[in-house]
Design a protein around this motif. Sequence first.
Motif, PDB file in Angstrom:
ATOM      1  N   GLU A 419      34.994  32.229  41.547  1.00 59.14           N
ATOM      2  CA  GLU A 419      34.121  33.378  41.306  1.00 59.14           C
ATOM      3  C   GLU A 419      33.875  34.203  42.569  1.00 59.14           C
ATOM      4  O   GLU A 419      34.083  35.429  42.562  1.00 59.14           O
ATOM      5  N   GLU A 423      35.271  38.129  43.544  1.00 58.39           N
ATOM      6  CA  GLU A 423      34.377  39.199  43.980  1.00 58.39           C
ATOM      7  C   GLU A 423      34.878  39.880  45.247  1.00 58.39           C
ATOM      8  O   GLU A 423      34.658  41.078  45.445  1.00 58.39           O
ATOM      9  N   GLU A 452      41.661  31.194  34.408  1.00 63.26           N
ATOM     10  CA  GLU A 452      40.267  31.290  34.848  1.00 63.26           C
ATOM     11  C   GLU A 452      40.044  32.534  35.710  1.00 63.26           C
ATOM     12  O   GLU A 452      39.018  33.211  35.590  1.00 63.26           O
ATOM     13  N   LEU A 456      37.560  35.706  34.887  1.00 56.02           N
ATOM     14  CA  LEU A 456      36.561  36.195  35.833  1.00 56.02           C
ATOM     15  C   LEU A 456      36.774  37.660  36.209  1.00 56.02           C
ATOM     16  O   LEU A 456      36.005  38.228  36.979  1.00 56.02           O
TER      17      LEU A 456
END
Length: 546
Positions: A419, A423, A452, A456
Motif C-alpha cells: 500500500e 502511494e 494485489e 490497490l
Amino acid sequence: MGKKIKKEVEPPPKDVFDPLMIESKKAATVVLMLRSPEEEILAKACEAIYKFALKGEENKATLLELGAVEPLTKLLTHEDKIVRRNATMIFGILASNNDVKKLLRELDVMNSVIAQLAPEEEVVIHEFASLCLANMSAEYPVIQLLALKTLGVITNDKESRTMLRDNQGLDHLIKILETKELNDLHIEALAVIANCLEDMDTMVQIQQTGGLKKLLSFAENSTIPDIQKNAAKAITKAAYDPENRKLFHEQEVEKCLVALLGSENDGTKIAASQAISAMCENSGSKDFFNNQGIPQLIQLLKSDNEEVREAAALALANLTTCNPANANAAAEADGIDPLINVLSSKRDGAIANAATVLTNMAMQEPLRLNIQNHDIMHAIISPLRSANTVVQSKAALAVAATACDVEARTELRNSGGLEPLVELLRSKNDEVRKHASWAVMVCAGDELTANELCRLGALDILEEVNLSGTRRNKFSEAAYNKLLNNNLSLKYSQTGYLSSSNIINDGFYDYGRINPGTKLLPLKELCLQEPSDLRAVLLINSKSDV
C-alpha cells in the motif's frame, strides 16, 4: 683694513653631559638619568640602554632589576619625538623577556604602545612598536586567540589564503600545534589550517614541507577531543578535492581516521566518519577501509547517539556503493542486524543511509538471502511511509533490490508494504516515482502480488503517469507492462494483442478495445449487466459445468 680678531671658542656649558659611553657596571647611573627633565639626556640615556639591552637576556634582566621599566613607560608618551622613538625601540627589545612582559601587563602600557602605530609616526617607531606587541602577545594568549579567530574568518577567501601561505603563515600555524604550552590555541589554529587546505597549492606546500604528516600525527595522538574533531573536519573539507584526496592517501590518512573512530568522544567519531565518507571517492582509500574501518563503523551503528549512527551509516553507504568487496565486508562484520535496526532511527539521514547499504549488499544473492532472513520486508515499511523524499526513494530502491523472489514478495504483501509503495507512484518527486516504479515492477513478478498491486490502484496510477510527458519514465512504463502481463484481459483490451509468453487461462475475457484511460469493468460486474446489442464479451472457461 683693520686686522681681524680671532673669536675665542666658548667652553661648553658645565651643566651639559659629554656623550655617554655605557658599560654594564654603569647601567644604574644611566637608569637614574631616565628621570632627568632634559630631553637630550633622556634621548642619550635611552640610546645607551637600547644598545645595552641588545647584548642579551642577562642585560634585560639587569635593567629590570635596576627599575628601568617604569620610567621608560612614561617616555613612550614624551613630547620629544627622539625620546619617544628611543623608548619604543627599547620596549621592542625588552618585551621578549618574560619578567618584563609580566611587569608591562601590570603597568598597563599596551595603549601607549599601540598609540605609536599612528600614521604620523616614523617607520622605525612602527616597527619597534609592532615588535613589542608581537612579543607581548605571546603571554597575552587572548590576542593570539583573537588573531587566529580573525584568520579563521578571512581565510574563507581564496586571496587571503594565498597571502597567508606566501608569508609562511602555515609554518607558524604548524608550530603552534607542535607547542604543548599553546594547546588552548590548537582548535583555532586547526580551523585556519582547514580553510587553507581547500587550496591545492597550499596542500602541496604543506605536504612538501612535512607539515601534513605532522598534522595527521598531531590529530591521531592528541588527547583533546575538540582538537581531534577539528582535525578530522579539516581533512573532510580538504578531501572534497580529488588531488587533495590523492595526497592524503599517500600520507596514509586512513590510519589516522580509523584511530579517531575509536575515540570516546561522539563528536570525534562523527567527524572521523564524515572524513571517511569524503575519502571514499578515492578508490585506494575505499579498498583500505575494507579490513580497517568497516568493522569499527558497524560498531558505531549500535551507538545510543543518533548523529553517530547517521555518520557511520553514511560512511558505510559510500564505502559499499559500487564495491561488492566492501558490501561483503560489512556483512561479515555482522552489519545486517544493526543496519536494519537503523531503519527505525529518528533521523532521516540515518534511515536513508542504512537503506542504501542494505541495497548495495542485496546486489549479491547470498547477502540478499541473509538480509531477507532478518525481516527486512517488515522493517522497510516505516521508511516507505516517511514524509522525507530521500528516505522514500532509498526505501523503494531497497524493496526493488530485496523483493526478488516469491517468498520476499509474499512477506512484503502480508506485512502491508504494498500500500505505501503504491502511494509513492503518485509522488511529484522524479526519483521517488522512478524507484517506486522499479519496486512495483519487481513485485509484479508473481500473479498474487501483481493482482494485489492492481487492486490497490497501481495500474491506474501508472497509466496516468505514463500519459504524462513529464512524469513518466522507463521504469513506470516497464512496471505498467509487467502488471498488464498479469492482467491479460486488460492488456488485450488496451493493446489488441498478446505476446507469445502470455498464456491465457480460465477467466480471460475479451471485452473489445478500450481507449487509454478507460477503466475495464471486472468480469463480476459485466455478468450483472442485462443483455444488449453491444459487442458480446467473450469468456474463456475450459472447466465443465457438470
